[in-house]
Design a protein around this motif. Sequence first.
Motif, mmCIF file in Angstrom:
data_model
loop_
_atom_site.group_PDB
_atom_site.id
_atom_site.type_symbol
_atom_site.label_atom_id
_atom_site.label_comp_id
_atom_site.label_asym_id
_atom_site.label_seq_id
_atom_site.Cartn_x
_atom_site.Cartn_y
_atom_site.Cartn_z
ATOM 1 N N SER A 137 -12.434 16.622 11.021
ATOM 2 C CA SER A 137 -10.942 17.058 10.241
ATOM 3 C C SER A 137 -9.558 15.614 10.087
ATOM 4 C CB SER A 137 -10.159 18.266 10.989
ATOM 5 O OG SER A 137 -9.891 18.075 11.989
ATOM 6 N N VAL A 138 -9.248 16.196 9.263
ATOM 7 C CA VAL A 138 -8.537 14.516 8.659
ATOM 8 C C VAL A 138 -6.803 15.856 8.345
ATOM 9 C CG1 VAL A 138 -7.094 12.590 7.504
ATOM 10 C CG2 VAL A 138 -9.827 13.441 8.769
ATOM 11 N N ARG A 139 -5.870 15.212 8.905
ATOM 12 C CA ARG A 139 -4.283 16.078 8.421
ATOM 13 C C ARG A 139 -3.653 14.973 7.720
ATOM 14 N NH1 ARG A 139 -1.262 21.125 11.330
ATOM 15 N NH2 ARG A 139 -0.119 21.277 9.323
ATOM 16 N N ILE A 140 -3.444 14.621 6.866
ATOM 17 C CA ILE A 140 -2.556 13.363 6.173
ATOM 18 C C ILE A 140 -0.917 14.099 5.954
ATOM 19 C CG2 ILE A 140 -1.111 11.683 5.469
ATOM 20 C CD1 ILE A 140 -4.436 10.523 6.639
ATOM 21 N N GLU A 141 0.187 14.748 6.857
ATOM 22 C CA GLU A 141 1.429 15.177 5.826
ATOM 23 C C GLU A 141 2.253 14.140 5.564
ATOM 24 O OE1 GLU A 141 2.141 17.999 8.801
ATOM 25 O OE2 GLU A 141 0.843 19.212 8.465
ATOM 26 N N LEU A 142 2.406 13.810 4.126
ATOM 27 C CA LEU A 142 3.495 12.695 4.007
ATOM 28 C C LEU A 142 4.778 13.945 2.887
ATOM 29 C CD1 LEU A 142 1.445 10.399 2.426
ATOM 30 C CD2 LEU A 142 2.930 9.992 4.620
ATOM 31 N N PRO A 143 5.649 13.022 3.415
ATOM 32 C CA PRO A 143 7.387 14.237 2.977
ATOM 33 C C PRO A 143 6.906 13.521 1.083
ATOM 34 C CG PRO A 143 8.226 12.576 4.886
ATOM 35 C CD PRO A 143 6.496 12.179 4.362
ATOM 36 N N GLU A 144 7.725 14.811 0.658
ATOM 37 C CA GLU A 144 7.286 14.496 -0.958
ATOM 38 C C GLU A 144 8.185 13.436 -1.877
ATOM 39 O OE1 GLU A 144 9.088 17.175 -4.561
ATOM 40 O OE2 GLU A 144 8.923 18.057 -3.107
ATOM 41 N N ALA A 145 9.306 12.717 -0.892
ATOM 42 C CA ALA A 145 9.459 11.625 -1.818
ATOM 43 C C ALA A 145 8.121 10.699 -1.923
ATOM 44 C CB ALA A 145 10.722 11.015 -1.094
ATOM 45 N N ILE A 146 7.550 10.542 -0.647
ATOM 46 C CA ILE A 146 6.743 9.437 -0.265
ATOM 47 C C ILE A 146 5.270 10.036 -0.825
ATOM 48 C CG2 ILE A 146 5.302 8.451 1.620
ATOM 49 C CD1 ILE A 146 8.188 8.069 1.731
ATOM 50 N N GLN A 147 4.763 10.653 -2.121
ATOM 51 C CA GLN A 147 4.031 11.273 -1.932
ATOM 52 C C GLN A 147 3.755 10.624 -3.520
ATOM 53 O OE1 GLN A 147 2.957 15.190 -1.858
ATOM 54 N NE2 GLN A 147 3.965 15.597 0.126
ATOM 55 N N THR A 148 5.086 9.957 -4.218
ATOM 56 C CA THR A 148 5.245 9.834 -5.272
ATOM 57 C C THR A 148 5.299 8.474 -5.528
ATOM 58 O OG1 THR A 148 7.661 9.767 -4.277
ATOM 59 C CG2 THR A 148 7.478 11.185 -5.840
ATOM 60 N N ILE A 149 5.105 7.760 -4.146
ATOM 61 C CA ILE A 149 4.795 5.995 -3.905
ATOM 62 C C ILE A 149 3.371 5.531 -4.114
ATOM 63 C CG2 ILE A 149 5.203 4.077 -2.609
ATOM 64 C CD1 ILE A 149 7.130 5.220 -0.848
ATOM 65 N N GLU A 150 3.149 5.265 -5.549
ATOM 66 C CA GLU A 150 1.831 4.832 -6.069
ATOM 67 C C GLU A 150 0.827 4.096 -4.732
ATOM 68 O OE1 GLU A 150 -0.529 3.071 -9.762
ATOM 69 O OE2 GLU A 150 1.400 3.288 -9.811
ATOM 70 N N SER A 151 1.294 2.625 -4.318
ATOM 71 C CA SER A 151 0.251 2.165 -3.399
ATOM 72 C C SER A 151 0.521 3.160 -2.085
ATOM 73 C CB SER A 151 1.632 1.358 -2.770
ATOM 74 O OG SER A 151 2.720 1.295 -2.503
ATOM 75 N N VAL A 152 1.028 3.837 -1.712
ATOM 76 C CA VAL A 152 0.932 4.618 -0.922
ATOM 77 C C VAL A 152 -0.149 5.886 -0.840
ATOM 78 C CG1 VAL A 152 1.772 6.700 0.476
ATOM 79 C CG2 VAL A 152 2.716 3.909 0.349
ATOM 80 N N ASN A 153 -0.505 6.224 -1.862
ATOM 81 C CA ASN A 153 -1.882 7.311 -1.782
ATOM 82 C C ASN A 153 -2.859 6.349 -2.858
ATOM 83 O OD1 ASN A 153 0.767 9.681 -2.604
ATOM 84 N ND2 ASN A 153 1.231 9.280 -4.886
ATOM 85 N N GLU A 154 -2.773 5.148 -3.188
ATOM 86 C CA GLU A 154 -4.087 4.631 -3.877
ATOM 87 C C GLU A 154 -4.948 4.482 -1.959
ATOM 88 O OE1 GLU A 154 -3.243 1.564 -6.082
ATOM 89 O OE2 GLU A 154 -2.463 1.837 -7.748
ATOM 90 N N PHE A 155 -3.517 3.603 -1.035
ATOM 91 C CA PHE A 155 -4.390 3.720 -0.280
ATOM 92 C C PHE A 155 -4.846 4.692 0.980
ATOM 93 C CE2 PHE A 155 -3.633 2.524 4.601
ATOM 94 C CZ PHE A 155 -4.343 1.496 4.762
ATOM 95 N N VAL A 156 -4.149 5.957 0.873
ATOM 96 C CA VAL A 156 -4.909 6.886 1.242
ATOM 97 C C VAL A 156 -5.416 7.447 1.134
ATOM 98 C CG1 VAL A 156 -4.008 9.904 1.689
ATOM 99 C CG2 VAL A 156 -2.415 7.443 2.982
ATOM 100 N N ALA A 157 -6.112 7.782 -0.321
ATOM 101 C CA ALA A 157 -7.399 7.838 -1.410
ATOM 102 C C ALA A 157 -8.666 6.947 -0.506
ATOM 103 C CB ALA A 157 -6.672 7.637 -2.778
ATOM 104 N N GLU A 158 -8.019 5.522 -0.758
ATOM 105 C CA GLU A 158 -8.696 4.423 0.009
ATOM 106 C C GLU A 158 -9.222 5.045 1.066
ATOM 107 O OE1 GLU A 158 -10.090 -0.046 0.046
ATOM 108 O OE2 GLU A 158 -8.314 1.014 -1.218
ATOM 109 N N ARG A 159 -8.331 4.668 1.846
ATOM 110 C CA ARG A 159 -8.909 4.519 3.423
ATOM 111 C C ARG A 159 -8.777 6.217 3.665
ATOM 112 N NH1 ARG A 159 -7.727 -0.499 5.667
ATOM 113 N NH2 ARG A 159 -7.400 -2.196 3.760
ATOM 114 N N ARG A 160 -9.342 7.396 3.638
ATOM 115 C CA ARG A 160 -8.810 8.229 4.352
ATOM 116 C C ARG A 160 -9.865 8.408 4.528
ATOM 117 N NH1 ARG A 160 -5.079 13.175 3.320
ATOM 118 N NH2 ARG A 160 -6.743 14.761 4.420
ATOM 119 N N PRO A 161 -10.809 9.066 6.448
ATOM 120 C CA PRO A 161 -11.976 9.132 7.126
ATOM 121 C C PRO A 161 -12.506 10.463 6.332
ATOM 122 C CG PRO A 161 -10.211 8.390 8.515
ATOM 123 C CD PRO A 161 -9.279 8.120 6.557
ATOM 124 N N SER A 162 -13.791 10.322 5.926
ATOM 125 C CA SER A 162 -14.128 11.433 5.462
ATOM 126 C C SER A 162 -14.441 12.245 6.267
ATOM 127 C CB SER A 162 -16.210 10.877 4.559
ATOM 128 O OG SER A 162 -15.274 9.976 3.281
#
Length: 604
Positions: A137-162
């Motif tokens: 399982s992978v559980r990543i909890e980010l504050p709402e303000a951080i979820q609007t940062i495009e570079s963070v979202n792209e990085f998590v989508a690319e590097r999140r383990p399956s």
Amino acid sequence: MSDQGVRSGSQGGRDSQGSQGSNGRAVDRRVTGGLTAALLLLPGLVAAASPQLQLTGLSDTRLVTNVGLSVPRIGFSCQASTAHIRRYLEAAREAAEEALQAYGHFNATIRPSIQAREECRDPALDIDAGPATTVESVRIELPEAIQTIESVNEFVAERRPSTGAPLDQAAYDALRDGILGRVQKAGYLDARYTRRELVVDPATQSARIALTLEAGPRYRFGEVTIEQSILEPELARRLTGVPEGAPYTSRDLLAMNQNLTGTAYFESVAVRPKLDERENREVPVEITTYRNPRTSYELRAGYATDVGPRVGAKVTRRYVNKRGHQWSARTELSAIEQRLDTSYTIPRATDPLRERFDIYARVTREDNNDILTTAAATGVQWVRETDPWTRSLFTEYLLDRTRYGDDPAESNGFAIVGGRLGYQGLDDPLFPTEGVVVDVSLQGAAEPVASAASFVRGRAFAGGYLPVGDWILAARGEAGVIVTDEFDKMPRSLRFFTGGDRSVRGYEYESLSPRDEDGTRTGGKYLLAGSLEAMVPVVGDDWYVAAFVDTGNAYTDPEAELKTGAGVGVRWRSPVGILRVDLAQPLDGTDGLPMLHLGLGAAF
């Protein structure tokens, strides 16, 4: 960073990592070692009289490499005691165990032994890596303000383990540190993890990842101190391009550097955020500048079949006063055209980085195709540049004196207003391989306003480059129109001509044009031209061969036929720009011979 801890819920920002036994404890493991350990895996490079670590049982290259880089360096000779070798084997076994765990092998079986070889004894590890741990399982909890940062979202989508993928602790470290780094670069300098866990259960060969981030306040840029003496302080501050109180980001720090360096005022710039002095959610910034010499001089030379040899000179006063005014003058000389112009530039105080006003004057003389023209113009223009777009509006007075063939010279004056829209999206202005460039202009004059005739002139150009494998495809198109009832009074510089190196190859420079009854080319009211070209490298990335077809004409009769030329050429990416050698054949049904077109150096 080596994080350690014991699993007991949230660790207040400290990683809980490692293998979880029946007692619920989590023991952290990390890969260590140095590059010299790799030599232990290369017996041929080690003297025969030295002990060598023998590794057997592993087939995965990643595991072999990581173990080899992690085991301690052998620091004893062949005469070492058995106890000494066993102490080394115990240290090597522990290092190999950690190296295997880095790739999710927590149930490895490692059997140390001592092997005799001629007059030496070698330490040996026989390793059965066992099954790899997979991500449960992978559980990543980010504050709402951080979820609007495009570079963070792209990085998590690319590097999140399956889920179900093999565990890779290095990838987990990169994910954890990458998220925090991007959040801090976006201005959340106090961000921290309230929970960061990588928990492994060796019994089930499964791992659970949990990251919970607390963002904290977002910082803004505080006082910006710029060390310089050539500009007014407020002007220098606005040239950074980042307004006071803007959210603090590392991207804007880089933009400050690039914006100031991109002006003509400074040779180099160093931007340093004073993070240790941040307070009240503000980060002060210190900028050190090294100014350019006040005056620069340039000499240019080139050759093109259109105009023959050409030379030019330019002098620039980079800063005239503390308000950032600039002045330049240049001359360009060839057998066909001679030109002298000067301009005085005033940056707009409220946006000096993007807007300016130019006061200019120019004098030109051109003698080509039995047309002799002398023209002078003076005017003012407003320019706004927002990469990659350029917009400008201008008004000028043009005085043109032209003689067509044996006809008497005629002088006419025009009060012209106009505008231009440009787009520059090429990857390299000297040798483009990808991108698009667009240029559209519209100008006109009214006879009642100090003009010899009323007219409206429009011109549009578009070109593009597209890499396809090793090939580079290029295309361009150009169209123009003049609307007037008194075309005979139009200045020669605003009429349309085509043909030559940069329009329709296979024809002489500006040879495609309507003619009068004496055969003199007079220029057209309309212009239409286009080109297709394909280039492929033949020697590295510097030499290319090309094939092309060009078509176009300048005309007054809308039914006039287009003239076409086709040919082959060579391109060389020289240190001063592109060298072009083209051989083009006109395809107009005549017996015209192929024409050689040469070009050297950047156009100016």
